[in-house]
Design a protein around this motif. Structure first.
Motif, PDB file in Angstrom:
ATOM      1  N   LEU A  83      79.679  37.022 -68.805  1.00  0.00           N
ATOM      2  CA  LEU A  83      81.109  37.131 -69.088  1.00  0.00           C
ATOM      3  C   LEU A  83      81.644  38.515 -68.714  1.00  0.00           C
ATOM      4  N   MET A  84      80.927  39.564 -69.099  1.00  0.00           N
ATOM      5  CA  MET A  84      81.379  40.923 -68.806  1.00  0.00           C
ATOM      6  C   MET A  84      81.354  41.187 -67.308  1.00  0.00           C
ATOM      7  N   TYR A  85      80.288  40.755 -66.634  1.00  0.00           N
ATOM      8  CA  TYR A  85      80.184  41.018 -65.202  1.00  0.00           C
ATOM      9  C   TYR A  85      81.273  40.292 -64.423  1.00  0.00           C
ATOM     10  N   LEU A  86      81.485  39.015 -64.726  1.00  0.00           N
ATOM     11  CA  LEU A  86      82.481  38.244 -63.991  1.00  0.00           C
ATOM     12  C   LEU A  86      83.890  38.771 -64.233  1.00  0.00           C
ATOM     13  N   PHE A  87      84.181  39.151 -65.472  1.00  0.00           N
ATOM     14  CA  PHE A  87      85.512  39.665 -65.775  1.00  0.00           C
ATOM     15  C   PHE A  87      85.793  40.931 -64.966  1.00  0.00           C
ATOM     16  N   ILE A  88      84.842  41.843 -64.935  1.00  0.00           N
ATOM     17  CA  ILE A  88      85.028  43.090 -64.187  1.00  0.00           C
ATOM     18  C   ILE A  88      85.053  42.819 -62.683  1.00  0.00           C
ATOM     19  N   ALA A  89      84.139  41.980 -62.208  1.00  0.00           N
ATOM     20  CA  ALA A  89      84.072  41.684 -60.776  1.00  0.00           C
ATOM     21  C   ALA A  89      85.339  40.988 -60.287  1.00  0.00           C
ATOM     22  N   ASN A  90      85.895  40.099 -61.112  1.00  0.00           N
ATOM     23  CA  ASN A  90      87.106  39.375 -60.715  1.00  0.00           C
ATOM     24  C   ASN A  90      88.314  40.290 -60.567  1.00  0.00           C
ATOM     25  N   LEU A  91      88.305  41.417 -61.279  1.00  0.00           N
ATOM     26  CA  LEU A  91      89.483  42.281 -61.310  1.00  0.00           C
ATOM     27  C   LEU A  91      89.397  43.480 -60.371  1.00  0.00           C
ATOM     28  N   MET A  92      88.272  43.672 -59.714  1.00  0.00           N
ATOM     29  CA  MET A  92      88.077  44.886 -58.936  1.00  0.00           C
ATOM     30  C   MET A  92      89.032  44.983 -57.745  1.00  0.00           C
ATOM     31  N   GLY A  93      89.459  43.857 -57.207  1.00  0.00           N
ATOM     32  CA  GLY A  93      90.356  43.892 -56.059  1.00  0.00           C
ATOM     33  C   GLY A  93      91.821  43.844 -56.414  1.00  0.00           C
ATOM     34  N   ILE A  94      92.148  43.797 -57.714  1.00  0.00           N
ATOM     35  CA  ILE A  94      93.559  43.668 -58.123  1.00  0.00           C
ATOM     36  C   ILE A  94      94.322  44.982 -58.032  1.00  0.00           C
ATOM     37  N   PRO A  95      93.793  46.095 -58.562  1.00  0.00           N
ATOM     38  CA  PRO A  95      94.616  47.324 -58.550  1.00  0.00           C
ATOM     39  C   PRO A  95      94.887  47.853 -57.150  1.00  0.00           C
ATOM     40  N   PHE A  96      93.883  47.794 -56.272  1.00  0.00           N
ATOM     41  CA  PHE A  96      94.043  48.373 -54.939  1.00  0.00           C
ATOM     42  C   PHE A  96      92.973  47.812 -54.021  1.00  0.00           C
ATOM     43  N   SER A  97      93.110  48.110 -52.753  1.00  0.00           N
ATOM     44  CA  SER A  97      92.094  47.768 -51.762  1.00  0.00           C
ATOM     45  C   SER A  97      91.916  48.961 -50.842  1.00  0.00           C
ATOM     46  N   ILE A  98      90.744  49.079 -50.279  1.00  0.00           N
ATOM     47  CA  ILE A  98      90.449  50.178 -49.355  1.00  0.00           C
ATOM     48  C   ILE A  98      90.205  49.585 -47.971  1.00  0.00           C
TER      49      ILE A  98
END
Length: 236
Positions: A83-98
């Protein structure tokens, strides 16, 4: 479209963006679990301890609803970590992209779960994990015979069911996260086309980011819930 930063090693192709973001997500989960569970106390616990206890209780509720049991630490720890891994992984591309500003631009940062290779790997691992639990509890013979129940003629259907379960588990997560990031990329490209366009696109972009935050949390919850349902199916 942006290309991927890929390297070939021993005739195997590796996507560096997936490796980087997946590793960072795992490190974040480890640090949260480590820092938030240091020096636990039963009297006046700190907010960080309350947060971790809430996550554990949340997964316990999922287990109770799925398999009417929540005292198996082996399964509980899997659910909390997932649950913790998926929640964090799902949100990593939301704030910004490089993305490199070259003619052939390369995307270095995105949610790892926006890649089908990652979600399908997770799905395969979960299905293998449920089979492992079945073999551990009931033995290998019971595991093999389960594919021939209730009738031997149903073996092909039971085998296809495992394949379909794996595909739906992985592709559902991938589709939702990938679609959200594609829309964010379109809105972000609109922001870069003048002040007026940026002003018009900024509000929808913020709203869509909030929506992606909600979708990321829901998809993590659904993935863990389905995992517990599949485990319950193997336990009984």
């Amino acid at each position: 479209m942006h290309s991927r930063p890929q390297v070939v090693w021993f005739n195997l192709t590796f996507d560096l963006s997936v490796i980087i973001t997946s590793t960072i997500a795992a490190i974040i989960v480890f640090l949260i679990a480590y820092l938030f569970t240091r020096n636990p106390t039963t009297s006046a616990p700190k907010k960080r301890q309350n947060f971790m206890e809430w996550i554990v209780e949340f997964v316990k509720d999922i287990m109770n609803n799925s398999m009417v049991a929540s005292n198996n630490l082996f399964i509980l720890s899997t659910g909390v970590s997932l649950l913790m891994y998926l929640f964090i992984a799902n949100l990593m591309g939301i704030p910004f992209s490089i993305i490199t500003a070259e003619e052939d631009s390369v995307a270095w940062w995105k949610s790892p779960t926006a890649d089908a290779h990652v979600t399908m790997t997770l799905a395969i691992m979960i299905i293998v994990y449920t089979h492992f639990i079945d073999i551990r509890l009931h033995g290998f013979k019971h595991f093999v015979l389960s594919f021939f129940k209730p009738f031997k003629i149903l073996f092909p259907i039971n085998a296809i069911e495992q394949l379909a379960t794996t595909l739906t588990l992985g592709l559902r997560l991938f589709g939702n996260i990938y679609a959200g990031e594609v829309m964010l990329a379109l809105l972000a490209s609109a922001v870069s086309h003048g002040f007026g366009t940026a002003l018009l696109a900024s509000v929808p972009m913020l709203i869509w980011q909030a929506f992606c935050l909600f979708i990321g949390a829901i998809q993590a919850y659904i993935f863990v819930t389905l995992t517990m349902v599949y485990i319950a199916h193997r336990i009984t």
